[in-house]
Write an enzyme that holds these catalytic residues in place. Structure first.
Site, PDB file in Angstrom:
ATOM      1  N   HIS A 224      -2.160  -2.269 -10.086  1.00 13.71           N
ATOM      2  CA  HIS A 224      -3.143  -1.691  -9.161  1.00 13.71           C
ATOM      3  C   HIS A 224      -4.334  -2.630  -9.015  1.00 13.71           C
ATOM      4  O   HIS A 224      -4.722  -3.291  -9.981  1.00 13.71           O
ATOM      5  CB  HIS A 224      -3.622  -0.323  -9.666  1.00 13.71           C
ATOM      6  CG  HIS A 224      -4.243   0.492  -8.589  1.00 13.71           C
ATOM      7  ND1 HIS A 224      -5.574   0.382  -8.265  1.00 13.71           N
ATOM      8  CD2 HIS A 224      -3.708   1.398  -7.735  1.00 13.71           C
ATOM      9  CE1 HIS A 224      -5.829   1.201  -7.259  1.00 13.71           C
ATOM     10  NE2 HIS A 224      -4.717   1.830  -6.916  1.00 13.71           N
TER      11      HIS A 224
ATOM     12  N   ASP B  69       2.409   5.445  -6.733  1.00  4.71           N
ATOM     13  CA  ASP B  69       3.690   5.401  -6.028  1.00  4.71           C
ATOM     14  C   ASP B  69       4.898   5.311  -6.954  1.00  4.71           C
ATOM     15  O   ASP B  69       6.029   5.267  -6.489  1.00  4.71           O
ATOM     16  CB  ASP B  69       3.710   4.201  -5.063  1.00  4.71           C
ATOM     17  CG  ASP B  69       2.729   4.406  -3.935  1.00  4.71           C
ATOM     18  OD1 ASP B  69       2.670   5.530  -3.408  1.00  4.71           O
ATOM     19  OD2 ASP B  69       2.011   3.457  -3.595  1.00  4.71           O
TER      20      ASP B  69
ATOM     21  N   HIS C  17       0.879  -1.190   0.000  1.00  5.62           N
ATOM     22  CA  HIS C  17       0.000   0.000   0.000  1.00  5.62           C
ATOM     23  C   HIS C  17       0.908   1.229   0.000  1.00  5.62           C
ATOM     24  O   HIS C  17       1.717   1.395  -0.912  1.00  5.62           O
ATOM     25  CB  HIS C  17      -0.929  -0.105   1.214  1.00  5.62           C
ATOM     26  CG  HIS C  17      -2.050   0.881   1.271  1.00  5.62           C
ATOM     27  ND1 HIS C  17      -2.383   1.698   0.236  1.00  5.62           N
ATOM     28  CD2 HIS C  17      -2.939   1.172   2.275  1.00  5.62           C
ATOM     29  CE1 HIS C  17      -3.412   2.461   0.573  1.00  5.62           C
ATOM     30  NE2 HIS C  17      -3.770   2.159   1.821  1.00  5.62           N
TER      31      HIS C  17
HETATM   32  N1  COA Z   1       4.997  -6.774 -10.372  1.00  9.70           N
HETATM   33  C1  COA Z   1       4.916  -8.029 -10.843  1.00  9.70           C
HETATM   34  N2  COA Z   1       3.759  -8.703 -10.981  1.00  9.70           N
HETATM   35  C2  COA Z   1       2.638  -8.055 -10.640  1.00  9.70           C
HETATM   36  C3  COA Z   1       2.641  -6.725 -10.153  1.00  9.70           C
HETATM   37  C4  COA Z   1       3.889  -6.096 -10.025  1.00  9.70           C
HETATM   38  N3  COA Z   1       3.969  -4.859  -9.551  1.00  9.70           N
HETATM   39  N4  COA Z   1       1.368  -6.336  -9.899  1.00  9.70           N
HETATM   40  C5  COA Z   1       0.595  -7.373 -10.207  1.00  9.70           C
HETATM   41  N5  COA Z   1       1.352  -8.413 -10.639  1.00  9.70           N
HETATM   42  C6  COA Z   1       0.876  -9.737 -11.047  1.00  9.70           C
HETATM   43  C7  COA Z   1       0.135 -10.408  -9.914  1.00  9.70           C
HETATM   44  O1  COA Z   1       1.043 -11.115  -9.085  1.00  9.70           O
HETATM   45  C8  COA Z   1      -0.808 -11.296 -10.657  1.00  9.70           C
HETATM   46  O2  COA Z   1      -0.062 -12.415 -11.110  1.00  9.70           O
HETATM   47  P1  COA Z   1      -0.767 -13.866 -11.255  1.00  9.70           P
HETATM   48  O3  COA Z   1      -1.858 -13.663 -12.246  1.00  9.70           O
HETATM   49  O4  COA Z   1       0.345 -14.735 -11.727  1.00  9.70           O
HETATM   50  O5  COA Z   1      -1.259 -14.201  -9.874  1.00  9.70           O
HETATM   51  C9  COA Z   1      -1.159 -10.472 -11.869  1.00  9.70           C
HETATM   52  O6  COA Z   1      -0.112  -9.532 -12.035  1.00  9.70           O
HETATM   53  C10 COA Z   1      -2.456  -9.736 -11.778  1.00  9.70           C
HETATM   54  O7  COA Z   1      -2.457  -8.939 -10.627  1.00  9.70           O
HETATM   55  P2  COA Z   1      -3.716  -8.021 -10.318  1.00  9.70           P
HETATM   56  O8  COA Z   1      -4.850  -8.912  -9.948  1.00  9.70           O
HETATM   57  O9  COA Z   1      -3.903  -7.078 -11.439  1.00  9.70           O
HETATM   58  O10 COA Z   1      -3.240  -7.169  -9.095  1.00  9.70           O
HETATM   59  P3  COA Z   1      -3.612  -7.401  -7.579  1.00  9.70           P
HETATM   60  O11 COA Z   1      -4.932  -6.807  -7.313  1.00  9.70           O
HETATM   61  O12 COA Z   1      -3.376  -8.817  -7.192  1.00  9.70           O
HETATM   62  O13 COA Z   1      -2.480  -6.556  -6.850  1.00  9.70           O
HETATM   63  C11 COA Z   1      -1.212  -4.740  -6.179  1.00  9.70           C
HETATM   64  C12 COA Z   1      -2.492  -5.170  -6.850  1.00  9.70           C
HETATM   65  C13 COA Z   1      -1.160  -3.227  -6.089  1.00  9.70           C
HETATM   66  C14 COA Z   1      -1.127  -5.327  -4.758  1.00  9.70           C
HETATM   67  C15 COA Z   1      -0.020  -5.270  -7.028  1.00  9.70           C
HETATM   68  O14 COA Z   1      -0.102  -4.742  -8.329  1.00  9.70           O
HETATM   69  C16 COA Z   1       1.302  -4.972  -6.407  1.00  9.70           C
HETATM   70  O15 COA Z   1       1.729  -5.690  -5.488  1.00  9.70           O
HETATM   71  N6  COA Z   1       2.011  -3.907  -6.883  1.00  9.70           N
HETATM   72  C17 COA Z   1       3.280  -3.551  -6.322  1.00  9.70           C
HETATM   73  C18 COA Z   1       3.090  -2.822  -4.998  1.00  9.70           C
HETATM   74  C19 COA Z   1       2.558  -1.409  -5.196  1.00  9.70           C
HETATM   75  O16 COA Z   1       3.033  -0.681  -6.038  1.00  9.70           O
HETATM   76  N7  COA Z   1       1.587  -1.049  -4.358  1.00  9.70           N
HETATM   77  C20 COA Z   1       0.974   0.278  -4.381  1.00  9.70           C
HETATM   78  C21 COA Z   1      -0.414   0.209  -4.912  1.00  9.70           C
HETATM   79  S1  COA Z   1      -1.122   1.820  -5.119  1.00  9.70           S
END
Ligand code: COA
Length: 390
Positions: free
Chosen positions: A260, A317, A221
C-alpha cells in the site's frame, strides 16, 4: 525549479480535509472522527453515507428518513436503461459506469446548480443510482430481466436482490453491507484526488464522479481486486502457491492485493475483511478461496521479507475477492462494487473541494513539471515550414 521532485506526489500536502484520516504507520482509518473498526462493527452503509455527507452521525429518526430518501432515488431514467440495452454485451462494466454516470446529468435539471444543498441531493442520486446501474447492467448483459429496486430493502440487501433476482440471507447481506462501509472512503487516493482536481475546475458532480471512475478502474487502484481473483483462479491449488509467488517476484511483477502507498503496517480494512472471509467460508463450507488467500498472504510476506528485508501486508483488495466469489458475484464486478461504495467518499470530497470547507479558498489544482524534453530547450526550435523540410 526545485531540486528534487516528489514523484507521484508522495508525502506532498495538497489540501486540508475534514473527511478522513489515514494513519499509515499505526494502521488506523477514521471517517469524520470515527474509527473504521467501530463503523464496521456497529454502523450500516446508509449511516456511514450520512456521516460522510452530513459530517455527523444521524439520530434514529434522521437515519430512517435518510434511508427512505436514498431508496427513493434508486430508479434509473428510462433513457439510461435504453442506452444500456444498446451497449455491446461484452463492454467492461467500469467502462460502462465511466460513460453512463456523466449521462445522468442529462436527466437532472439541477446538474449545474452549484449550491451545497443541491450537491448533497446529487450525491444521494449518484450513490443510489450507481448500485442500480451495476446490477441493471449485469442483468442486461446476461440477457436476464431487470430486477426493479425494492424501496423497502436496505442498500446492501437491495443491491444483491437487484443483481441476483432473489433475496440474500441476512448474514450475507450484513457481510456485504460491512464491505460497503469499509470501501466508502479513503482520503486522497488516486480516484478521490482525480475527483477533487475535476471539482476544482467547477465541473459538475456527474463529471467529477465520471473522472474518478476512470482512475479507479486501473489495476494499481480499484482494479486490483479483480486481478486478485484472477491470481486465485490461476494458482487454484494451495500446493502451487510457493512456486507461483516466487516466479512472479522473480519476473519483477507485483502480487496483487499486497502493499500500500500509505499503510506500512496491516491495512485495518484487510484485517476486517479477512475475518469476514474466514467466517463466510466456515458458514458456507466453501473454504477454498479463503484458505488459498491466507496461504498467498503468508508466503508473499515471508518471501518479501527475505528478498527486501521489509514487511508487506495485504490491502483492502486482498480478501474482498474471496468474499465476493463465495457470494456468487462475478469477478469483473469486483471493481464496480468498489465504485458502488466509494461513490460516497468521492461525493463528500467533491463537495468539500467545491465549497472550500476545509481551507480558506477554493483554487484550481495546478502542479508544476520540469521540462526535460531536450530539443532546443526553452529557447525553442526554429520552425521550418513543411515545404522546406527534408
Ligand atoms: N508485489 C511485489 N512488490 C511490491 C508490491 C507487490 N504487491 N507492492 C510493493 N512492492 C515493491 C515495490 O515495487 C517497491 O520495490 P522497489 O523498492 O524495488 O522499487 C517496494 O515494494 C516498496 O513499495 P512501496 O513504496 O511500499 O509501494 P508503492 O507506494 O510504490 O506502491 C502500490 C503501492 C499499492 C501501488 C503497490 O503496493 C502495488 O502495486 N500493489 C499491488 C496492486 C494493489 O494491490 N493495488 C491496490 C492498492 S489499495
Amino acid at each position: 525549479m526545485q531540486e528534487t521532485k516528489d514523484i507521484g506526489l508522495r508525502g506532498i500536502l495538497v489540501a486540508d480535509t475534514k473527511i478522513c484520516a489515514v494513519d499509515g504507520e499505526k494502521g488506523r482509518l477514521i471517517y469524520r472522527g470515527y474509527n473504521i473498526d467501530e463503523l464496521a462493527r456497529y454502523s450500516s452503509f446508509e449511516e456511514t453515507v450520512y456521516l460522510l455527507l452530513y459530517e455527523t452521525l444521524p439520530t434514529r429518526k434522521e437515519l430512517e428518513i435518510f434511508k427512505e430518501t436514498l431508496a427513493s432515488e434508486r430508479q434509473l431514467p428510462v433513457g439510461i436503461i435504453r442506452h444500456l440495452k444498446k451497449r455491446k454485451k461484452t463492454a467492461n462494466t467500469m467502462d460502462v459506469l465511466q460513460s453512463v454516470i456523466p449521462m445522468l446529468a442529462d436527466f437532472d435539471s439541477e446538474a449545474r446548480i452549484e449550491t451545497k444543498g443541491v450537491n448533497i441531493e446529487k450525491s444521494i442520486k449518484l450513490i443510489a443510482k450507481t448500485a442500480t446501474l451495476v446490477a441493471c447492467w449485469d442483468r442486461i448483459r446476461k440477457n436476464l430481466d431487470i430486477t426493479k429496486p425494492d424501496e423497502k430493502l436496505g442498500h446492501a440487501t437491495n443491491f444483491l436482490y437487484m443483481l441476483n433476482g432473489d433475496m440474500p440471507d441476512e448474514e450475507t447481506a450484513r457481510d456485504f453491507d460491512t464491505c460497503l462501509v469499509l470501501h466508502a472512503e479513503h482520503s486522497f487516493n488516486a480516484s478521490t484526488f482525480t475527483a477533487r482536481v475535476v471539482a476544482s475546475t467547477h465541473a459538475h458532480m456527474y463529471a467529477c464522479a465520471g473522472a474518478a471512475l476512470g482512475a479507479l478502474s486501473g489495476e494499481l487502484h480499484g482494479g486490483a481486486n479483480t486481478q486478485v481473483m484472477r491470481m486465485l483462479f490461476e494458482i487454484d491449488n494451495p500446493d502451487r502457491v510457493e512456486k507461483w509467488i516466487n516466479a512472479t517476484l522473480d519476473a519483477g511483477k507485483k502480487i496483487m492485493g499486497m502493499g500500500h502507498a500509505v499503510y506500512k503496517t496491516m491495512d485495518p480494512r484487510a484485517k476486517i475483511l479477512s475475518g469476514i472471509s474466514e467466517k463466510l467460508a466456515e458458514r458456507t463450507g466453501n473454504t477454498k478461496w479463503f484458505e488459498l488467500s491466507r496461504k498467498i498472504e503468508n508466503i508473499t510476506r515471508a518471501e518479501f521479507k527475505k528478498r527486501k528485508g521489509k514487511e508487506i501486508y495485504p490491502n483492502v483488495d486482498f480478501y474482498s475477492p474471496s468474499i465476493y466469489c463465495v457470494m456468487g458475484i462475478d469477478p469483473d464486478l469486483f471493481t464496480p462494487l468498489f465504485a458502488v461504495s466509494r461513490m460516497t467518499g468521492w461525493c463528500a470530497h467533491i463537495i468539500e473541494e467545491k465549497f472550500a470547507e476545509a481551507q480558506p479558498k477554493a483554487v484550481i489544482y495546478r502542479p508544476e513539471a520540469e521540462y526535460v524534453g531536450g530539443y532546443c530547450g526553452l529557447e525553442g526550435c526554429k520552425y521550418v515550414r513543411i515545404d522546406k523540410r527534408e
